[in-house]
Design a protein around this motif. Structure first.
Motif, PDB file in Angstrom:
ATOM      1  N   LYS A 214       0.832  -1.192   0.000  1.00 54.95           N
ATOM      2  CA  LYS A 214       0.000   0.000   0.000  1.00 54.95           C
ATOM      3  C   LYS A 214       0.869   1.245   0.000  1.00 54.95           C
ATOM      4  O   LYS A 214       1.878   1.320   0.690  1.00 54.95           O
ATOM      5  CB  LYS A 214      -0.914   0.011   1.224  1.00 54.95           C
ATOM      6  CG  LYS A 214      -2.051  -0.987   1.159  1.00 54.95           C
ATOM      7  CD  LYS A 214      -3.171  -0.521   0.231  1.00 54.95           C
ATOM      8  CE  LYS A 214      -4.026   0.555   0.842  1.00 54.95           C
ATOM      9  NZ  LYS A 214      -5.169   0.929  -0.023  1.00 54.95           N
ATOM     10  N   ASP A 217      -3.481   5.793  -0.683  1.00 55.44           N
ATOM     11  CA  ASP A 217      -4.699   5.095  -1.114  1.00 55.44           C
ATOM     12  C   ASP A 217      -4.509   4.418  -2.474  1.00 55.44           C
ATOM     13  O   ASP A 217      -5.461   4.175  -3.206  1.00 55.44           O
ATOM     14  CB  ASP A 217      -5.888   6.057  -1.168  1.00 55.44           C
ATOM     15  CG  ASP A 217      -5.588   7.321  -1.974  1.00 55.44           C
ATOM     16  OD1 ASP A 217      -4.418   7.507  -2.341  1.00 55.44           O
ATOM     17  OD2 ASP A 217      -6.518   8.117  -2.204  1.00 55.44           O
ATOM     18  N   ILE A 218      -3.258   4.104  -2.790  1.00 55.48           N
ATOM     19  CA  ILE A 218      -2.938   3.415  -4.047  1.00 55.48           C
ATOM     20  C   ILE A 218      -2.514   1.976  -3.739  1.00 55.48           C
ATOM     21  O   ILE A 218      -1.634   1.745  -2.913  1.00 55.48           O
ATOM     22  CB  ILE A 218      -1.802   4.132  -4.804  1.00 55.48           C
ATOM     23  CG1 ILE A 218      -2.191   5.572  -5.132  1.00 55.48           C
ATOM     24  CG2 ILE A 218      -1.452   3.380  -6.085  1.00 55.48           C
ATOM     25  CD1 ILE A 218      -1.059   6.372  -5.762  1.00 55.48           C
ATOM     26  N   LYS A 219      -3.139   1.034  -4.420  1.00 56.71           N
ATOM     27  CA  LYS A 219      -2.736  -0.368  -4.296  1.00 56.71           C
ATOM     28  C   LYS A 219      -1.694  -0.673  -5.366  1.00 56.71           C
ATOM     29  O   LYS A 219      -1.892  -0.361  -6.538  1.00 56.71           O
ATOM     30  CB  LYS A 219      -3.943  -1.281  -4.471  1.00 56.71           C
ATOM     31  CG  LYS A 219      -3.607  -2.769  -4.444  1.00 56.71           C
ATOM     32  CD  LYS A 219      -4.836  -3.607  -4.757  1.00 56.71           C
ATOM     33  CE  LYS A 219      -4.481  -5.079  -4.893  1.00 56.71           C
ATOM     34  NZ  LYS A 219      -5.640  -5.906  -5.286  1.00 56.71           N
ATOM     35  N   MET A 238      -0.449  -0.607 -10.689  1.00 57.80           N
ATOM     36  CA  MET A 238      -0.948   0.341  -9.694  1.00 57.80           C
ATOM     37  C   MET A 238      -2.405   0.668  -9.951  1.00 57.80           C
ATOM     38  O   MET A 238      -2.804   0.932 -11.093  1.00 57.80           O
ATOM     39  CB  MET A 238      -0.098   1.623  -9.724  1.00 57.80           C
ATOM     40  CG  MET A 238       1.332   1.392  -9.262  1.00 57.80           C
ATOM     41  SD  MET A 238       2.432   2.809  -9.552  1.00 57.80           S
ATOM     42  CE  MET A 238       2.832   2.539 -11.296  1.00 57.80           C
ATOM     43  N   ASP A 239      -3.207   0.653  -8.889  1.00 57.20           N
ATOM     44  CA  ASP A 239      -4.617   1.007  -8.953  1.00 57.20           C
ATOM     45  C   ASP A 239      -4.723   2.445  -8.446  1.00 57.20           C
ATOM     46  O   ASP A 239      -4.763   2.686  -7.244  1.00 57.20           O
ATOM     47  CB  ASP A 239      -5.423   0.039  -8.079  1.00 57.20           C
ATOM     48  CG  ASP A 239      -6.884   0.005  -8.452  1.00 57.20           C
ATOM     49  OD1 ASP A 239      -7.213   0.381  -9.586  1.00 57.20           O
ATOM     50  OD2 ASP A 239      -7.718  -0.377  -7.602  1.00 57.20           O
ATOM     51  N   VAL A 240      -4.761   3.418  -9.381  1.00 60.60           N
ATOM     52  CA  VAL A 240      -4.534   4.829  -9.038  1.00 60.60           C
ATOM     53  C   VAL A 240      -5.837   5.633  -9.066  1.00 60.60           C
ATOM     54  O   VAL A 240      -6.527   5.661 -10.086  1.00 60.60           O
ATOM     55  CB  VAL A 240      -3.528   5.464 -10.028  1.00 60.60           C
ATOM     56  CG1 VAL A 240      -3.217   6.901  -9.632  1.00 60.60           C
ATOM     57  CG2 VAL A 240      -2.253   4.634 -10.081  1.00 60.60           C
ATOM     58  N   TYR A 244      -4.761  11.698  -8.843  1.00 57.63           N
ATOM     59  CA  TYR A 244      -3.305  11.744  -8.907  1.00 57.63           C
ATOM     60  C   TYR A 244      -2.766  11.972 -10.314  1.00 57.63           C
ATOM     61  O   TYR A 244      -1.552  12.079 -10.503  1.00 57.63           O
ATOM     62  CB  TYR A 244      -2.709  10.432  -8.365  1.00 57.63           C
ATOM     63  CG  TYR A 244      -2.849  10.260  -6.866  1.00 57.63           C
ATOM     64  CD1 TYR A 244      -2.154  11.067  -5.981  1.00 57.63           C
ATOM     65  CD2 TYR A 244      -3.677   9.272  -6.353  1.00 57.63           C
ATOM     66  CE1 TYR A 244      -2.290  10.902  -4.616  1.00 57.63           C
ATOM     67  CE2 TYR A 244      -3.823   9.099  -4.984  1.00 57.63           C
ATOM     68  CZ  TYR A 244      -3.130   9.922  -4.114  1.00 57.63           C
ATOM     69  OH  TYR A 244      -3.268   9.761  -2.763  1.00 57.63           O
ATOM     70  N   ASN A 266     -10.945   3.789  -9.970  1.00 55.02           N
ATOM     71  CA  ASN A 266      -9.494   3.946 -10.027  1.00 55.02           C
ATOM     72  C   ASN A 266      -8.955   3.528 -11.397  1.00 55.02           C
ATOM     73  O   ASN A 266      -9.519   2.645 -12.058  1.00 55.02           O
ATOM     74  CB  ASN A 266      -8.825   3.127  -8.929  1.00 55.02           C
ATOM     75  CG  ASN A 266      -9.040   3.734  -7.557  1.00 55.02           C
ATOM     76  OD1 ASN A 266      -9.688   4.769  -7.420  1.00 55.02           O
ATOM     77  ND2 ASN A 266      -8.495   3.114  -6.541  1.00 55.02           N
TER      78      ASN A 266
END
Length: 372
Positions: A214, A217-219, A238-240, A244, A266
Motif C-alpha cells: 500500500k 490510497d494506491i494499491k 498500480m490502482d490509481v 493523482y 481507479n
C-alpha cells in the motif's frame, strides 16, 4: 566441544605449500574422510568464520559417509538469530549441499549485504531498514576448493515477512528512477510493514511471486524476475485514484456533479522495470491512461450537460401544455434528439404565440365593428 572463542581459520593449513603439494591441491577437491564416523555436540560463545562473527553457537554435527549433517545449529547474528539444518556431502565428484535456514528478527540490511548468496537473491533488500523473519530452503553445488556455494547451481525458495521497515531510497538507483518516472509516488513513503513475499530461485534466476503493498490510497502489485547477473524484468500494477493524474484531470472532475465524480473508478497504471538494478530502464503507460481518462471525463461532462438540457426541455414542454392535456412527454435521449426537440418546441411556441396574437387582433377588430 566447548569453546569461549573459536576461529575457524585456526583449523586451516597455514604452512606454505611446496610446488608438489600446490599442484596436487589444484587437482584434488576437498574431501570429508570416508573412514570418519562420529558425532559432535558443540557450543561456543563466539565463532569467527570468514568475515562473520557468530555469537552463542550451538548444535550437533554428524560426520558419516563423506558427509556432514547439521542438526539444530543455532547462532545469534545480524541482530537476530539463525537456525540451520542440513547436509554437506563430498561423496560425489562435485560437492553438494542441502540446507534449511530459519531467520528470526535479523537485520535486513546487514544480512543481505554481508552474505553474497542473499545479496544475489534479493539485491534491493540492502536499502531496507528493519527486521526480517524468513525460512529459506536451498540446495546446489559447492566449489570444490573453497567449499562455498556455486551460485549458478543454486535452487530453492524463500518465504519472508518484513517487520518495522523503512526505505532508504538514496542508495538505490532503481527507486530513484522509479520516483522520477512516477511523479505521484514518493518511494520514501512506501509502506512495507508486515509485507510477506515468496521468492523461488533456480539456474541463476529469481522469481518473485506477485505481492501487494500500500502507498497512501494506491494499491500496488509487484511481481517479476531477475537474474544473479542483476538483469531484471519486473511489473508494477498500480490502482490509481484519478485525482493523482494531473491538473487537467482534476479540473474536469471539478465540473462533474458530486454524484458522477463519486462514481469514478481507479485507473490501472503499469510500470515495467527493465535493465539492471544499477542501470534501470523504466517505462510506464501513465500518458495513455491519462489520455483515456480525459476523454471519458469529457464524454461524462457532455452527457451531464445533455441530461441537464433534457430536464430543462421537459420542464419547458410541461409548462406550455394546455390544461387537461395528459399526453406523456417523450424525453429525448441523444444529443440530436435534444436539438430536434428544442427546435420543435421553439417552433411550436412561436406558432402558438403568433396564433394567439392574431386571434387577439381579429377579436379586437370584430368587437370594434359590432359595437353600436
Amino acid at each position: 566441544l566447548s569453546s569461549n572463542q573459536l576461529a575457524v581459520d585456526d583449523f586451516m593449513t597455514t604452512a606454505e605449500p611446496t610446488a608438489k603439494t600446490e599442484t596436487k591441491a589444484k587437482t584434488e577437491a576437498m574431501k570429508i574422510p570416508a573412514f570418519l564416523d562420529c558425532s559432535l555436540t558443540a557450543k561456543a560463545n563466539t565463532v569467527l568464520y570468514d568475515n562473520l562473527t557468530l555469537k552463542d553457537v550451538s548444535g550437533k554435527l554428524i560426520v558419516k559417509d563423506q558427509a556432514v549433517t547439521l542438526q539444530n545449529v543455532k547462532t545469534n547474528i545480524f541482530g537476530g538469530s539463525i537456525g540451520v539444518n542440513g547436509m554437506v556431502s563430498t561423496k560425489a565428484k562435485t560437492p553438494t549441499f542441502n540446507m534449511n535456514l530459519g531467520l528470526n528478527q535479523v537485520n535486513i540490511a546487514d544480512s543481505f549485504t554481508q552474505l553474497d548468496m542473499l545479496k544475489k537473491i534479493a539485491p534491493i533488500a540492502g536499502i531496507i531498514n528493519g527486521k526480517l523473519n524468513s525460512t529459506i530452503k536451498l540446495s546446489g553445488n559447492l566449489d570444490a576448493n573453497e567449499m562455498t556455494p556455486d551460485l549458478k547451481t543454486l535452487s530453492g525458495d524463500l518465504l519472508g515477512q518484513l517487520l518495522s521497515t523503512t526505505v532508504n531510497s538514496k542508495n538505490s538507483t532503481l527507486l530513484n528512477a522509479l520516483g522520477s518516472n512516477v511523479k505521484f509516488l514518493d518511494v520514501n513513503k512506501l509502506n512495507l510493514n508486515d509485507l510477506k513475499a515468496a521468492i523461488s530461485f533456480k539456474d541463476g534466476k529469481v522469481t518473485v511471486k506477485p505481492f501487494d503493498l500500500k502507498y497512501q490510497d494506491i494499491k500496488v502489485t509487484v511481481g517479476g524476475t531477475h537474474g544473479f547477473d542483476q538483469l531484471m524484468n519486473y511489473n508494477l500494477k498500480m490502482d490509481v485514484p484519478a485525482k493523482y493524474l494531473g491538473t487537467d484531470v482534476n479540473n474536469l472532475i471539478a465540473k462533474l456533479t458530486p454524484a458522477n465524480a463519486a462514481k469514478l473508478e481507479n485507473i490501472p497504471v503499469n510500470a515495467i522495470l527493465g535493465g539492471s538494478f544499477t542501470t534501470p530502464k523504466i517505462t510506464t503507460d501513465i500518458k495513455a491512461a491519462t489520455t483515456t481518462l480525459v476523454n471519458n471525463l469529457v464524454k461524462q461532462q457532455k452527457t451531464q450537460l445533455i441530461g441537464k438540457g433534457k430536464n430543462e426541455l421537459e420542464n419547458l414542454i410541461n409548462k406550455n401544455k394546455k390544461p387537461g392535456d395528459t399526453t406523456k412527454t417523450k424525453v429525448p435521449t441523444t444529443k440530436e434528439e435534444v436539438k430536434t426537440a428544442v427546435k420543435d418546441e421553439v417552433k411550436k411556441q412561436t406558432e402558438t404565440k403568433a396564433k394567439d396574437l392574431l386571434n387577439g387582433l381579429f377579436n379586437k377588430k370584430k368587437k370594434e365593428t359590432t359595437t353600436p
